[in-house]
Each structure stands twice: as structure tokens, then as C-alpha cells.
Design a protein around this motif. Structure first.
Motif, short mmCIF file in Angstrom:
data_model
loop_
_atom_site.label_atom_id
_atom_site.label_comp_id
_atom_site.label_asym_id
_atom_site.label_seq_id
_atom_site.Cartn_x
_atom_site.Cartn_y
_atom_site.Cartn_z
N ILE A 8 0.86 -1.19 0.00
CA ILE A 8 0.00 0.00 0.00
C ILE A 8 0.89 1.24 0.00
CG2 ILE A 8 -1.76 1.31 1.23
CD1 ILE A 8 -2.75 -1.34 0.00
N ILE A 9 0.67 2.12 -0.97
CA ILE A 9 1.45 3.36 -1.06
C ILE A 9 0.53 4.55 -0.84
CG2 ILE A 9 2.87 4.83 -2.55
CD1 ILE A 9 3.80 2.35 -4.02
N LEU A 10 0.84 5.36 0.16
CA LEU A 10 0.10 6.60 0.40
C LEU A 10 0.93 7.76 -0.15
CD1 LEU A 10 -1.15 6.06 4.08
CD2 LEU A 10 -2.24 5.37 1.92
N CYS A 11 0.35 8.49 -1.08
CA CYS A 11 1.08 9.56 -1.75
C CYS A 11 0.71 10.91 -1.14
CB CYS A 11 0.76 9.54 -3.24
SG CYS A 11 1.80 10.64 -4.22
N ARG A 12 1.63 11.50 -0.43
CA ARG A 12 1.48 12.82 0.19
C ARG A 12 0.27 12.92 1.13
NH1 ARG A 12 -0.31 16.06 -3.04
NH2 ARG A 12 -0.94 14.66 -4.73
N PRO A 13 0.05 11.96 2.00
CA PRO A 13 -1.10 12.07 2.92
C PRO A 13 -0.93 13.26 3.87
CG PRO A 13 0.37 10.32 3.64
CD PRO A 13 0.87 10.77 2.30
N GLU A 14 -2.04 13.89 4.22
CA GLU A 14 -1.97 15.08 5.08
C GLU A 14 -2.36 14.79 6.53
OE1 GLU A 14 -4.23 18.29 3.54
OE2 GLU A 14 -3.06 18.48 1.69
N ILE A 33 2.82 -4.21 4.49
CA ILE A 33 3.82 -3.33 3.89
C ILE A 33 3.19 -2.00 3.47
CG2 ILE A 33 5.51 -3.06 2.04
CD1 ILE A 33 5.82 -6.08 2.04
N LEU A 34 3.56 -0.96 4.20
CA LEU A 34 3.08 0.40 3.94
C LEU A 34 4.24 1.26 3.47
CD1 LEU A 34 0.93 2.67 4.12
CD2 LEU A 34 1.66 2.99 6.51
N LYS A 35 4.02 1.95 2.36
CA LYS A 35 5.01 2.88 1.83
C LYS A 35 4.38 4.26 1.75
CE LYS A 35 7.38 -0.70 -0.88
NZ LYS A 35 7.81 -1.15 -2.23
N VAL A 36 5.14 5.27 2.10
CA VAL A 36 4.62 6.63 2.14
C VAL A 36 5.49 7.54 1.28
CG1 VAL A 36 4.02 8.60 3.60
CG2 VAL A 36 3.71 6.27 4.47
N ILE A 37 4.85 8.31 0.42
CA ILE A 37 5.57 9.34 -0.33
C ILE A 37 5.54 10.58 0.55
CG2 ILE A 37 5.79 10.57 -2.51
CD1 ILE A 37 5.89 7.45 -2.67
N TYR A 65 9.54 7.33 0.76
CA TYR A 65 10.15 7.57 -0.54
C TYR A 65 9.81 8.98 -1.03
CZ TYR A 65 10.55 2.47 -0.51
OH TYR A 65 10.84 1.17 -0.16
N SER A 66 10.49 9.37 -2.09
CA SER A 66 10.25 10.70 -2.66
C SER A 66 9.34 10.66 -3.88
CB SER A 66 11.60 11.34 -3.05
OG SER A 66 12.28 10.53 -4.00
N SER A 67 9.08 9.47 -4.43
CA SER A 67 8.21 9.37 -5.60
C SER A 67 7.57 7.99 -5.67
CB SER A 67 9.01 9.62 -6.88
OG SER A 67 9.88 8.52 -7.16
N ILE A 68 6.49 7.89 -6.44
CA ILE A 68 5.81 6.62 -6.64
C ILE A 68 6.71 5.65 -7.39
CG2 ILE A 68 3.87 5.50 -7.83
CD1 ILE A 68 2.28 8.11 -7.36
N THR A 69 7.42 6.15 -8.38
CA THR A 69 8.32 5.31 -9.17
C THR A 69 9.36 4.65 -8.28
OG1 THR A 69 8.01 6.65 -11.15
CG2 THR A 69 9.98 5.28 -11.05
N GLU A 70 9.91 5.42 -7.36
CA GLU A 70 10.92 4.89 -6.44
C GLU A 70 10.31 3.86 -5.50
OE1 GLU A 70 13.96 6.43 -2.89
OE2 GLU A 70 12.67 7.85 -3.95
#
Length: 240
Positions: A8-14, A33-37, A65-70
């Protein structure tokens, strides 16, 4: 699909509390497995702890991470969630159920599911980093879902796809099914449902039907009881 292969990737959650609720939703589906941008220090860990209940370890082990791609570099497929289709936002969006079906083709590959910012969702550029787009049907008047609710819906759909039977369910073998088929055939013959020559065709019919249902032992016994009792009642009625 192996739960360890679903990220699961959370992109820029506030909202930190949303992250806590996401952790709880993940735990419900056996996902870890949780990944956070973003940066870990930007979030309130106490709020995350309160909302995650007993799933706080997911946050403690989260990767940043700094990006979804990464973040998705080790994954075979990256699915971005969005409610808005468009030329720059994936022309075709699939449903959560269709995403679950696609896991059948991934083998040992890993699947990343990306959820955007609570207010803005995924940008065009962020969605472009994903292989496919996934959407959750909702009201046209109010289609925006809370972040943790969206995660809950999709992770539950994936969980149901890989856990289609209730806990403890064990289908009977083909050998065991032969006993049920024989009881059905014998019972119908006693009732006079068909002549002796019609029994093989009838038994093949029941075998085909019941094989597709993957009966449990309890279900097989219940069916046998129904046919046996029906044959017994028919026999008593003939005598009277």
C-alpha cells in the motif's frame, strides 16, 4: 496472492489520523507493507497510534520515498486509485474486483496500490507513474471517499478474492463425492424417478453440478440425508 506481495502506497497524505485508520484497514486484510511518499517526521505518531489500535507496527515499519516510481521499483504492477478518468488520467479505469482478478496473472510478482492526497487525490503526473487506474464507484453528487475508506474497500476486495471460503472450509474430494452421487442415484431409483437405464445419465448430471460447487463434508452429508429421507418417505407412502 501472497499478502506480503501487496504493498500500500500513500502519496502525500496530510492527516495523521487517516494514516492510523489505513494501518487498521491493512491489518484487517493481513497486509503489512506500507510505503509513504513523504517524510516520517511530518506526521503525528500519537494520532496514528490512537487510530491504528493494534496495527501500529505497520506504521513503525513503514518505508518512505520521494516518488511513486521509487516506491514501486520492486513491484511488477503499480495500480493508482482515482475517481476521475481522462486522456491524461488513464482512458480506462478498472474496478476493485477486476484488480483482484488481475492478481491471478502476477504469480510471485508484487502489486503496489497507490492512494493519493486526501484533498486532491493523485495528480496527472502521479497517475502516469502507475501502470493501471482503479476506481471505486460512488455517487455522482458526492464521489469523494475518505482515504482510509478507499483503502478498506480495495484491500477487503483483494482479501475476499484470496479467501473465498469461510474459515475452516475444506472441500470434499472427488472420491468422497462418488458416495453422495451414489446415494442420490439409489434414492431416486427407489422413488421410481427413472428406469435402471436412466440412472447413469442422472448421476453424471449431479456429478457435474456438485463438482462445480466444491461441497464441504457437512453439505455433502446434508444432501445425502435429504435424498435418503425422501426415498424412505416415498417407500412408506407406497405401503399405505
Amino acid at each position: 496472492m501472497n499478502p506480503e506481495h501487496i504493498h500500500i502506497i500513500l502519496c502525500r497524505p496530510e492527516e495523521s489520523r487517516n494514516i492510523g485508520s489505513v494501518c487498521r484497514a491493512m491489518a484487517n486484510a493481513d497486509l503489512k507493507i506500507l510505503k509513504v511518499i513523504g517524510r516520517k517526521q511530518d506526521y503525528n505518531e500519537e494520532q496514528i497510534r490512537i487510530l491504528s489500535i493494534h496495527a501500529y507496527d505497520i506504521w513503525e515499519n513503514a518505508q518512505f520515498y520521494s516518488s511513486i516510481t521509487e516506491a514501486g521499483r520492486d513491484c511488477t504492477c503499480i495500480a493508482g486509485t482515482t475517481r476521475r478518468p481522462g486522456k491524461k488520467r488513464k482512458d480506462t479505469l478498472i474496478l476493485p474486483e477486476e484488480l483482484a482478478q488481475r492478481t491471478n496473472t502476477l504469480g510471485d510478482g508484487k502489486l503496489a496500490i497507490v492512494f493519493g492526497n486526501e484533498r486532491t487525490g493523485l495528480t496527472d503526473q502521479e497517475l502516469e507513474e502507475c501502470n493501471i487506474g482503479v476506481t471505486i464507484p460512488a455517487s455522482e453528487q458526492f464521489g469523494s471517499l475518505n482515504l482510509s475508506h478507499a483503502v478498506q474497500i480495495i484491500t477487503y476486495t483483494l482479501f475476499r478474492h484470496t479467501n473465498t471460503r469461510s474459515p475452516g472450509y475444506i472441500p470434499i474430494t472427488r472420491d468422497r463425492l462418488e458416495t453422495t452421487i451414489n446415494i442420490i442415484g439409489s434414492s431416486l431409483q427407489k422413488i421410481g424417478f427413472f428406469s435402471i437405464t436412466g440412472r447413469p445419465e442422472m448421476e453424471r448430471f449431479w456429478k457435474d453440478i456438485l463438482s462445480r460447487t466444491a461441497l464441504s463434508e457437512g453439505e455433502a452429508q446434508y444432501i445425502e440425508k435429504i435424498f435418503t429421507k425422501a426415498a424412505g418417505l416415498a417407500g412408506r407412502n407406497k405401503k399405505t
